[in-house]
Motif scaffolding. Structure first.
Motif, short mmCIF file in Angstrom:
data_model
loop_
_atom_site.label_atom_id
_atom_site.label_comp_id
_atom_site.label_asym_id
_atom_site.label_seq_id
_atom_site.Cartn_x
_atom_site.Cartn_y
_atom_site.Cartn_z
N ASP A 60 55.68 -12.03 -3.50
CA ASP A 60 57.00 -11.47 -3.80
C ASP A 60 56.79 -10.02 -4.18
N ALA A 61 57.22 -9.11 -3.32
CA ALA A 61 56.94 -7.69 -3.51
C ALA A 61 57.67 -7.08 -4.69
N SER A 62 58.54 -7.83 -5.34
CA SER A 62 59.25 -7.32 -6.51
C SER A 62 58.59 -7.73 -7.82
N ARG A 63 57.43 -8.42 -7.73
CA ARG A 63 56.73 -8.89 -8.93
C ARG A 63 55.35 -8.24 -9.01
N SER A 64 55.08 -7.62 -10.14
CA SER A 64 53.84 -6.85 -10.29
C SER A 64 52.60 -7.66 -10.00
N ALA A 65 52.51 -8.87 -10.55
CA ALA A 65 51.30 -9.68 -10.34
C ALA A 65 51.11 -10.01 -8.88
N ALA A 83 48.08 2.87 5.59
CA ALA A 83 49.50 2.93 5.92
C ALA A 83 50.26 1.81 5.21
N LEU A 84 51.40 2.16 4.65
CA LEU A 84 52.29 1.19 4.01
C LEU A 84 53.69 1.33 4.60
N VAL A 85 54.28 0.20 4.97
CA VAL A 85 55.68 0.19 5.38
C VAL A 85 56.45 -0.66 4.38
N ASN A 86 57.28 0.00 3.59
CA ASN A 86 58.14 -0.71 2.64
C ASN A 86 59.38 -1.19 3.38
N ASN A 87 59.25 -2.39 3.95
CA ASN A 87 60.31 -2.93 4.79
C ASN A 87 61.09 -4.06 4.12
N ALA A 88 60.46 -4.81 3.23
CA ALA A 88 61.13 -5.96 2.63
C ALA A 88 62.40 -5.53 1.90
N GLY A 89 63.45 -6.30 2.10
CA GLY A 89 64.72 -6.01 1.44
C GLY A 89 65.70 -7.13 1.73
N PRO A 116 59.74 -1.71 -3.46
CA PRO A 116 59.16 -0.50 -2.87
C PRO A 116 58.46 0.39 -3.89
N PHE A 117 58.98 0.48 -5.10
CA PHE A 117 58.32 1.27 -6.13
C PHE A 117 56.95 0.69 -6.47
N LEU A 118 56.89 -0.62 -6.68
CA LEU A 118 55.62 -1.25 -7.04
C LEU A 118 54.59 -1.11 -5.93
N CYS A 119 55.04 -1.31 -4.69
CA CYS A 119 54.11 -1.23 -3.56
C CYS A 119 53.65 0.21 -3.33
N ALA A 120 54.55 1.16 -3.45
CA ALA A 120 54.16 2.56 -3.27
C ALA A 120 53.15 2.97 -4.32
N ALA A 121 53.32 2.49 -5.54
CA ALA A 121 52.37 2.84 -6.61
C ALA A 121 50.97 2.33 -6.27
N GLN A 122 50.88 1.10 -5.79
CA GLN A 122 49.58 0.56 -5.41
C GLN A 122 48.98 1.33 -4.24
N GLY A 133 40.76 8.77 -2.88
CA GLY A 133 41.13 8.28 -1.56
C GLY A 133 41.05 9.34 -0.50
N LYS A 134 41.30 8.93 0.74
CA LYS A 134 41.20 9.84 1.88
C LYS A 134 42.56 10.12 2.52
N GLY A 135 43.63 9.80 1.82
CA GLY A 135 44.96 10.06 2.34
C GLY A 135 45.56 8.86 3.03
N GLY A 136 46.78 9.04 3.51
CA GLY A 136 47.48 7.96 4.19
C GLY A 136 48.93 8.31 4.39
N ALA A 137 49.71 7.32 4.81
CA ALA A 137 51.13 7.54 5.08
C ALA A 137 51.94 6.33 4.63
N ILE A 138 53.12 6.62 4.14
CA ILE A 138 54.07 5.59 3.70
C ILE A 138 55.38 5.82 4.45
N VAL A 139 55.95 4.75 4.97
CA VAL A 139 57.30 4.82 5.54
C VAL A 139 58.18 3.81 4.82
N ASN A 140 59.28 4.29 4.29
CA ASN A 140 60.26 3.42 3.65
C ASN A 140 61.37 3.10 4.65
N VAL A 141 61.77 1.83 4.68
CA VAL A 141 62.85 1.41 5.56
C VAL A 141 64.14 1.35 4.74
N SER A 142 64.94 2.38 4.88
CA SER A 142 66.22 2.47 4.18
C SER A 142 67.32 1.94 5.10
#
Length: 248
Positions: A60-65, A83-89, A116-122, A133-142
């Motif tokens: 459950d992407a809305s729970r920290s643990a 790469a992270l895609v914050n798609n769950a909603g 999305p906040f919790l996942c982006a932080a990780q 780290g060596k960089g990366g990319a995040i895409v949020n699905v709004s």
């Protein structure tokens, strides 16, 4: 390619289309899901059948643990996240604002903002040069609803996606000098199962004739834009918003 991608809500709709396309392009793919094991495993099987590498991870992407466990699993099974895609909603039945209750708002905020906040932080802790780290990319699905407000249907959903837009811009500026790009896609009327959650599975067909392009979009079209924003082809792009709404 040694890229590792995590897609939240990757078992269906836009998330599944993105996972399949990423697999074809050589990413090692984590398909995150909350409840539908069969759908997520089906996406993983399809990626593997085409010679790709993929795992399905329930969380459950809305729970920290759960989020901590999800990212740790990616570390151990796929390698360093790039790469992270914050798609769950989610959304709920069509309603006016004055008919909403606290429990519904809590569910919408948790899935569409907290997750999305919790996942982006990780992701930042793994990608940022600040943490080695060596960089990366995040895409949020709004959603185009963030611009349009979704009156008489999903004002709460629209507001939650507006918050995601603000996070996109703020985080992009925070980590721009740390090797991380953060961008956003805003789909409009896309043929996916999410409309059934609102009580109108055929909503796209009803509204599409009024769009400038006279049709709804496909999950595959959104996936192409997500992969573009993750790729080196957009290497000088951050804090950007790509509207996929047929001209609306």
């Amino acid at each position: 390619m040694s890229e590792v991608i995590l897609i939240t809500g990757g078992g269906r709709g836009i998330g599944a289309a993105t996972a399949l396309l990423a697999g074809r392009r050589g990413y090692r793919v984590c398909v995150n899901y909350r409840a539908d094991t069969a759908a997520a495993e089906g996406v993983v099987d399809a990626i593997r059948a085409e010679g790709g590498t993929a795992v399905a991870v329930q969380a459950d992407a809305s729970r920290s643990a759960d989020v901590e466990r999800l990212f740790s699993t990616v570390d151990g099974e796929l390698g360093t996240l790039t790469a992270l895609v914050n798609n769950a909603g989610t959304l709920e039945r069509q309603s006016r604002l004055d008919e909403l209750d606290e429990d519904r708002l809590t569910r919408i905020w948790a899935a569409n903002i907290t997750g999305p906040f919790l996942c982006a932080a990780q992701a930042v802790r793994r990608m940022s040069t600040r943490y080695g780290g060596k960089g990366g990319a995040i895409v949020n699905v709004s959603s185009a609803a963030a611009r349009l407000g979704a009156p008489n249907e999903y004002v709460d959903y629209a507001a939650s996606k507006g918050a995601l837009d603000s996070m996109t811009r703020g985080l992009a500026l925070e980590v721009a000098a740390e090797g991380i790009r953060v961008n956003c896609v805003r789909p409009g009327l896309i043929h996916t199962g999410i409309h059934a959650l609102g009580g109108e599975p055929g909503r796209v067909d009803r509204v599409a004739p009024g769009l400038p392009m006279r049709r709804g979009g496909t999950a595959e079209e959104v996936a192409e834009s997500i992969l573009f924003l993750l790729s080196p082809a957009s290497s000088y792009t951050t804090g950007a918003f790509l509207d996929l709404a047929g001209g609306r």
